[in-house]
Design an enzyme around this catalytic site. Structure first.
Site, PDB file in Angstrom:
ATOM      1  N   ASN A  42     -75.909  17.116   7.572  1.00  0.00           N
ATOM      2  CA  ASN A  42     -76.802  16.010   8.101  1.00  0.00           C
ATOM      3  C   ASN A  42     -78.272  16.621   7.974  1.00  0.00           C
ATOM      4  O   ASN A  42     -78.989  15.637   8.103  1.00  0.00           O
ATOM      5  CB  ASN A  42     -76.482  16.026   9.787  1.00  0.00           C
ATOM      6  CG  ASN A  42     -75.077  15.504  10.142  1.00  0.00           C
ATOM      7  OD1 ASN A  42     -74.825  14.312   9.558  1.00  0.00           O
ATOM      8  ND2 ASN A  42     -74.331  16.329  10.610  1.00  0.00           N
ATOM      9  N   ASP A  83     -83.978  25.947  12.197  1.00  0.00           N
ATOM     10  CA  ASP A  83     -82.934  26.099  13.442  1.00  0.00           C
ATOM     11  C   ASP A  83     -83.563  25.062  14.425  1.00  0.00           C
ATOM     12  O   ASP A  83     -84.704  24.788  14.559  1.00  0.00           O
ATOM     13  CB  ASP A  83     -82.964  27.422  14.214  1.00  0.00           C
ATOM     14  CG  ASP A  83     -81.604  27.706  15.051  1.00  0.00           C
ATOM     15  OD1 ASP A  83     -80.527  27.941  14.528  1.00  0.00           O
ATOM     16  OD2 ASP A  83     -81.765  27.857  16.324  1.00  0.00           O
TER      17      ASP A  83
HETATM   18  P1  ITT Z   1     -77.200  25.762   9.934  1.00  0.00           P
HETATM   19  O1  ITT Z   1     -77.380  26.865  10.947  1.00  0.00           O
HETATM   20  O2  ITT Z   1     -76.280  26.027   8.696  1.00  0.00           O
HETATM   21  O3  ITT Z   1     -78.622  24.994   9.490  1.00  0.00           O
HETATM   22  P2  ITT Z   1     -76.310  24.184  12.673  1.00  0.00           P
HETATM   23  O4  ITT Z   1     -75.683  23.010  12.579  1.00  0.00           O
HETATM   24  O5  ITT Z   1     -75.565  25.566  12.894  1.00  0.00           O
HETATM   25  O6  ITT Z   1     -76.680  24.449  10.815  1.00  0.00           O
HETATM   26  P3  ITT Z   1     -78.359  25.077  14.413  1.00  0.00           P
HETATM   27  O7  ITT Z   1     -77.905  26.144  14.806  1.00  0.00           O
HETATM   28  O8  ITT Z   1     -79.793  24.748  14.129  1.00  0.00           O
HETATM   29  O9  ITT Z   1     -77.594  24.308  13.012  1.00  0.00           O
HETATM   30  O10 ITT Z   1     -77.851  23.997  15.462  1.00  0.00           O
HETATM   31  C1  ITT Z   1     -78.556  22.752  15.414  1.00  0.00           C
HETATM   32  C2  ITT Z   1     -77.886  21.612  16.518  1.00  0.00           C
HETATM   33  O11 ITT Z   1     -78.619  21.200  17.356  1.00  0.00           O
HETATM   34  C3  ITT Z   1     -77.203  20.744  15.746  1.00  0.00           C
HETATM   35  O12 ITT Z   1     -75.788  21.111  15.414  1.00  0.00           O
HETATM   36  C4  ITT Z   1     -77.013  19.524  16.837  1.00  0.00           C
HETATM   37  O13 ITT Z   1     -76.161  19.866  17.661  1.00  0.00           O
HETATM   38  C5  ITT Z   1     -78.225  19.530  17.501  1.00  0.00           C
HETATM   39  N1  ITT Z   1     -79.320  18.952  16.837  1.00  0.00           N
HETATM   40  C6  ITT Z   1     -80.465  19.379  15.962  1.00  0.00           C
HETATM   41  N2  ITT Z   1     -81.026  18.525  15.504  1.00  0.00           N
HETATM   42  C7  ITT Z   1     -80.870  17.201  15.897  1.00  0.00           C
HETATM   43  C8  ITT Z   1     -80.884  15.920  15.728  1.00  0.00           C
HETATM   44  O14 ITT Z   1     -81.855  15.450  14.898  1.00  0.00           O
HETATM   45  N3  ITT Z   1     -80.028  15.205  15.917  1.00  0.00           N
HETATM   46  C9  ITT Z   1     -78.933  15.493  17.282  1.00  0.00           C
HETATM   47  N4  ITT Z   1     -78.964  16.841  17.250  1.00  0.00           N
HETATM   48  C10 ITT Z   1     -79.512  17.541  16.837  1.00  0.00           C
END
Ligand code: ITT
Length: 191
Positions: free
Chosen positions: A11, A68
């Protein structure tokens, strides 16, 4: 300039790809043969963002950027924050949303913000770029677009959740596009 986007989150990739200028050639983790989970061991969004970029730069030797991000809710002391991806103990977005709504039951202060911190590492030099979008948490999920907590977040100035926005509408105001805009300006002006 060739840069690896150090994320496994499709995403994030889908949202950032349309914003990438022609001057940047972006490689994915798959392109460089990285299939392991990148460690995220810190208690802040900033430190975890840096950890992901440093991991790729140090282990694979590529200039790269990572991000992040998280949802910070005022009445929950900034939670889920750095724990956003697996707040309910899994990566399931519906379960994470349910837990937020449960924890927010009866709370009238619905103020919240999404925050993204990109970390760029070029030849060992580290720079970070932060983007924030403020808004509020709804009482129930609405909409099918976006990802994560989008169905329960209404950005200020709107009456619709991010999940009811088109991708272009979300990109016009989102935390991620603001932070990525700062990153691309930095590259254009300094590298
Ligand atoms: P990477 O570490 O591989 O980049 P991840 O999904 O583990 O991917 P994060 O640790 O940064 O990423 O977690 C971010 C979470 O925050 C993501 O999984 C969503 O649940 C939430 N999030 C971040 N941006 C968002 C958005 O634009 N819309 C909705 N939820 C979001």
């Amino acid at each position: 300039m060739k840069l690896v986007f150090a994320t496994a989150n499709k995403n994030k990739i889908n949202e950032v790809l349309p914003l990438i200028p022609a001057s940047i050639d972006v490689l994915s983790l798959v392109d460089i043969g990285c299939s392991e989970e990148i460690p995220e061991t810190h208690g802040t969004i900033e430190a975890n963002s840096q950890e992901k970029a440093e991991y790729i730069f140090q282990k694979y030797g590529y200039n790269c950027f990572s991000e992040d991000s998280g949802l910070e809710i005022e009445a929950l002391d900034g939670e889920p924050g750095v724990y956003s991806a697996h707040y309910a103990g899994t990566r399931d977005a519906a379960q994470n949303i349910n837990l937020v709504l449960l924890n927010m039951r009866g709370i009238t202060n619905r103020r919240a913000q999404f925050k993204t911190v990109f970390t760029l590492i070029v030849e060992g030099n580290i720079n970070q770029f932060t983007g924030i979008v403020t808004g509020f948490i709804t009482d129930a999920p609405k909409g099918n677009g976006g990802f994560g907590y989008d169905p329960i977040f209404v950005p200020d100035g709107s009456v619709r959740t991010f999940a009811e926005f088109t991708q272009a509408e979300k990109s016009a105001v989102s935390h991620r596009s603001k932070a990525f805009g700062l990153l691309t300006s930095f590259i254009n002006n300094n590298l």
